[in-house]
Design a protein around this motif. Structure first.
Motif, PDB file in Angstrom:
ATOM      1  N   SER A  30       0.823  -1.209   0.000  1.00 30.69           N
ATOM      2  CA  SER A  30       0.000   0.000   0.000  1.00 30.69           C
ATOM      3  C   SER A  30       0.856   1.259   0.000  1.00 30.69           C
ATOM      4  O   SER A  30       0.528   2.252  -0.651  1.00 30.69           O
ATOM      5  CB  SER A  30      -0.934   0.007   1.215  1.00 30.69           C
ATOM      6  OG  SER A  30      -1.897  -1.008   1.113  1.00 30.69           O
ATOM      7  N   THR A  31       1.971   1.217   0.719  1.00 26.45           N
ATOM      8  CA  THR A  31       2.851   2.383   0.798  1.00 26.45           C
ATOM      9  C   THR A  31       3.464   2.712  -0.551  1.00 26.45           C
ATOM     10  O   THR A  31       3.458   3.867  -0.997  1.00 26.45           O
ATOM     11  CB  THR A  31       3.963   2.146   1.831  1.00 26.45           C
ATOM     12  OG1 THR A  31       3.366   1.927   3.117  1.00 26.45           O
ATOM     13  CG2 THR A  31       4.905   3.334   1.909  1.00 26.45           C
ATOM     14  N   TYR A  84       2.432   1.654  -3.497  1.00 26.50           N
ATOM     15  CA  TYR A  84       1.382   1.957  -4.471  1.00 26.50           C
ATOM     16  C   TYR A  84       0.928   3.410  -4.328  1.00 26.50           C
ATOM     17  O   TYR A  84       0.703   4.107  -5.328  1.00 26.50           O
ATOM     18  CB  TYR A  84       0.202   1.008  -4.290  1.00 26.50           C
ATOM     19  CG  TYR A  84       0.457  -0.423  -4.739  1.00 26.50           C
ATOM     20  CD1 TYR A  84       1.639  -0.786  -5.375  1.00 26.50           C
ATOM     21  CD2 TYR A  84      -0.489  -1.420  -4.520  1.00 26.50           C
ATOM     22  CE1 TYR A  84       1.870  -2.090  -5.781  1.00 26.50           C
ATOM     23  CE2 TYR A  84      -0.275  -2.733  -4.929  1.00 26.50           C
ATOM     24  CZ  TYR A  84       0.908  -3.066  -5.556  1.00 26.50           C
ATOM     25  OH  TYR A  84       1.129  -4.367  -5.958  1.00 26.50           O
ATOM     26  N   ASN A  85       0.792   3.878  -3.095  1.00 24.32           N
ATOM     27  CA  ASN A  85       0.418   5.278  -2.883  1.00 24.32           C
ATOM     28  C   ASN A  85       1.505   6.218  -3.387  1.00 24.32           C
ATOM     29  O   ASN A  85       1.220   7.313  -3.882  1.00 24.32           O
ATOM     30  CB  ASN A  85       0.155   5.545  -1.404  1.00 24.32           C
ATOM     31  CG  ASN A  85      -1.218   5.079  -0.969  1.00 24.32           C
ATOM     32  OD1 ASN A  85      -2.098   4.865  -1.797  1.00 24.32           O
ATOM     33  ND2 ASN A  85      -1.405   4.920   0.325  1.00 24.32           N
ATOM     34  N   ASP A 117       0.925   9.247  -5.955  1.00 26.37           N
ATOM     35  CA  ASP A 117       1.389  10.617  -5.709  1.00 26.37           C
ATOM     36  C   ASP A 117       2.242  11.120  -6.870  1.00 26.37           C
ATOM     37  O   ASP A 117       2.094  12.264  -7.321  1.00 26.37           O
ATOM     38  CB  ASP A 117       2.198  10.676  -4.412  1.00 26.37           C
ATOM     39  CG  ASP A 117       1.342  10.476  -3.176  1.00 26.37           C
ATOM     40  OD1 ASP A 117       0.116  10.683  -3.265  1.00 26.37           O
ATOM     41  OD2 ASP A 117       1.891  10.095  -2.123  1.00 26.37           O
ATOM     42  N   ARG A 123      -7.162   6.007  -2.547  1.00 32.02           N
ATOM     43  CA  ARG A 123      -5.791   5.561  -2.319  1.00 32.02           C
ATOM     44  C   ARG A 123      -5.832   4.227  -1.575  1.00 32.02           C
ATOM     45  O   ARG A 123      -6.903   3.730  -1.227  1.00 32.02           O
ATOM     46  CB  ARG A 123      -5.022   6.589  -1.474  1.00 32.02           C
ATOM     47  CG  ARG A 123      -4.838   7.930  -2.155  1.00 32.02           C
ATOM     48  CD  ARG A 123      -4.378   8.994  -1.173  1.00 32.02           C
ATOM     49  NE  ARG A 123      -3.091   8.695  -0.574  1.00 32.02           N
ATOM     50  CZ  ARG A 123      -1.925   8.937  -1.153  1.00 32.02           C
ATOM     51  NH1 ARG A 123      -1.879   9.462  -2.353  1.00 32.02           N
ATOM     52  NH2 ARG A 123      -0.795   8.665  -0.535  1.00 32.02           N
ATOM     53  N   GLU A 177      -2.593   2.346   4.194  1.00 35.91           N
ATOM     54  CA  GLU A 177      -1.269   1.797   4.461  1.00 35.91           C
ATOM     55  C   GLU A 177      -1.184   0.950   5.722  1.00 35.91           C
ATOM     56  O   GLU A 177      -0.127   0.377   6.007  1.00 35.91           O
ATOM     57  CB  GLU A 177      -0.248   2.935   4.480  1.00 35.91           C
ATOM     58  CG  GLU A 177      -0.120   3.576   3.101  1.00 35.91           C
ATOM     59  CD  GLU A 177       0.892   4.700   3.035  1.00 35.91           C
ATOM     60  OE1 GLU A 177       1.762   4.777   3.932  1.00 35.91           O
ATOM     61  OE2 GLU A 177       0.810   5.508   2.088  1.00 35.91           O
ATOM     62  N   SER A 189      -9.647   7.561   2.645  1.00 39.30           N
ATOM     63  CA  SER A 189      -8.499   8.192   1.998  1.00 39.30           C
ATOM     64  C   SER A 189      -8.436   9.642   2.456  1.00 39.30           C
ATOM     65  O   SER A 189      -9.426  10.201   2.919  1.00 39.30           O
ATOM     66  CB  SER A 189      -8.630   8.118   0.476  1.00 39.30           C
ATOM     67  OG  SER A 189      -9.853   8.683   0.053  1.00 39.30           O
ATOM     68  N   GLU A 220      -2.006  10.131   8.050  1.00 34.12           N
ATOM     69  CA  GLU A 220      -0.974  10.637   7.149  1.00 34.12           C
ATOM     70  C   GLU A 220      -0.152  11.746   7.802  1.00 34.12           C
ATOM     71  O   GLU A 220       1.072  11.804   7.620  1.00 34.12           O
ATOM     72  CB  GLU A 220      -1.617  11.144   5.853  1.00 34.12           C
ATOM     73  CG  GLU A 220      -2.341  10.073   5.059  1.00 34.12           C
ATOM     74  CD  GLU A 220      -1.448   8.896   4.712  1.00 34.12           C
ATOM     75  OE1 GLU A 220      -0.295   9.124   4.283  1.00 34.12           O
ATOM     76  OE2 GLU A 220      -1.892   7.744   4.883  1.00 34.12           O
TER      77      GLU A 220
END
Length: 460
Positions: A49-50, A52-53, A57, A169, A172, A247, A276
């Motif tokens: 997930s990290t 992919y985000n 971005d 998103r 994570e 998200s 976040e």
């Protein structure tokens, strides 16, 4: 033409990726007929997930069709990039296998319980090869293409601009398990269509179902969605709140001071923004205020403290003493209040000079609102600009007045403009109306573009 960008995390080196992994070898074979970019996270130890985000971005200023795929997938289709382009025209999010329904307590796209009982085939879709070479065993889950509610995370494809428009998103907290289930839930909540598409691949390994880390992620997933659909615990007669979001708003995040010591987010929903921000400033004390008790329970996973209350009932003394924040956040919240003018005035009086308010506010001057008003189509919806729980409506001019009347000075602002090609046929009409009213047509068209505005305003 928008590029296709492979996004992959692998534990091996970049050289070994090309020589030893199924995905790397197949990309070399097809490179002559499938021109793609590769966002490779080699020797990766972070959650999927990290990374992919991170790719999402990066695509904000460099849009692409993103293909999130495991390194143990061999792409057998000689024209796989053509298939991907066809797929993202039909669906917003595309996978190889999926389920047309979602059941309560479902632990994976194909299973109905944690004993891994397969769902009925009439609900499943997909065709995937399994093995370490070709020929291979073929799993025929069901007909494709098919619109689905859940997709297998083996391969997921989406246009980056659609993800940004919808604010979708990966969460994570789901590093290697349930990131796909959660992503599909987020996509559905935010109005994206999902479906399977025919694409020949061979998956060289199986999933990690039933492991301790899988069960821990399953518990987090169940906790996250346990209360999301329940009726809000509010005063009698009030409407159900806007659907919970998992998200965060990156533009809102960017305007929160990185040196803030005590933050209060009003309407913190699931705590996604807190999650976040705490990555950037872990020493900050982050308080969430949430009117919905179910959402508040979700937010407690990410906030230092969450208060279940209606912020409009708070006195200036309570705001100053109990919360004592140097930064207040209202992310798409002010429009839900009966008296946002008084609310911001109380915040300003309760905040020391130099403290700030960071807010995201929907734009009632957006071209789509004007278009629908022109034909009398003002119908409330569950979310978005026509959210049925919106009480107040603001344009850029009245947003600035809102802050000024409260004694707050706007020092930064960001218009949130997304890729909406359909607006082009409405902008000339908006310009003509402005000219007829004796106003500047160019300014009218410019102010019709943002879906929302994000501001940071300072208390004097």
């Amino acid at each position: 033409m928008k590029p296709i960008r492979i996004v992959c995390g692998t534990r091996v080196s970049e050289q070994d990726f090309s020589n030893k992994t199924a995905l790397g070898r197949s990309l070399l074979i097809h490179q002559a007929v499938n021109e793609v970019e590769i966002a490779l996270f080699a020797e990766n130890a972070e959650g999927l997930s990290t990374i992919y985000n991170r790719a999402i971005d990066a695509a904000k200023n460099d849009p692409a069709i993103l293909v999130f795929v495991h390194d143990d997938v061999h792409l057998c289709d000689f024209l796989w990039s053509v298939r991907i382009r066809e797929a993202v025209k039909a669906y917003d999010v595309v996978g190889l296998a999926g389920n047309t329904r979602r059941l309560e307590g479902q632990p994976a796209w194909a299973f109905v319980d944690d004993r891994f009982t397969w769902d009925e085939k009439r609900y499943l879709s997909g065709l995937v090869g399994h093995g370490t070479g070709f020929p291979c065993n073929i799993s025929d889950f069901g007909p494709v293409p098919q619109e689905c509610k859940l997709l297998d995370g083996l391969l997921l494809a989406a246009d980056s601009e659609r993800l940004w428009e919808a604010g979708v998103r990966f969460d994570e907290q789901f590093e290697f398990h349930f990131y796909d289930m959660d992503f599909c839930r987020s996509a559905e909540i935010n109005g994206l269509r999902m479906g399977t598409w025919p694409l020949s691949v061979v998956h060289e390994s199986g999933g990690g179902f039933g492991t301790p880390s899988w069960r821990e992620s399953f518990h987090l997933y169940q906790l996250k969605y346990a209360e999301a659909g329940k009726q809000a615990s509010q005063e009698a007669g009030m409407l159900k709140q806007t659907p919970v979001h998992h998200s965060h708003n990156p533009d809102l995040l960017n305007l929160i001071p990185l040196n803030a010591k005590r933050i209060v987010e009003v309407g913190c929903s699931s705590g996604a923004l807190a999650r976040e921000y705490k990555k950037l400033n872990p020493d900050a004390h982050y308080i969430g205020i949430e009117i919905d008790a179910g959402y508040a329970e979700l937010a407690r996973m990410h906030c230092d403290h969450v208060v279940d209350m209606n912020i409009e009932h708070a006195s200036i003394e309570q705001l100053a003493e109990e919360f004592a924040a140097d930064c207040w956040i209202f992310g798409d919240v002010l429009e839900h209040l009966y008296d946002p003018w008084q609310m911001l005035s109380k915040i300003r009086q309760a905040t020391a000079p130099g403290g700030c308010v960071v807010a995201c506010i929907p734009n009632a001057q957006h071209w789509s609102v004007q278009a629908r008003l022109s034909i009398g189509d003002f119908r409330y919806e569950d979310s978005g600009l026509f959210d049925r729980t919106h009480i107040r409506w603001f344009t850029l001019a009245t947003m600035l007045e809102l802050f000024a009347q409260a004694g707050l000075t706007v020092e930064a602002g960001v218009p949130r403009v997304f890729n909406e090609p359909q607006r082009e046929r409405f902008l000339p009409v908006i310009q003509a109306m402005a000219a007829a009213a004796g106003k500047d047509p160019e300014i009218a068209a410019q102010d019709a573009l943002p879906l929302q505005y994000v501001f940071r305003a300072i208390a004097g």
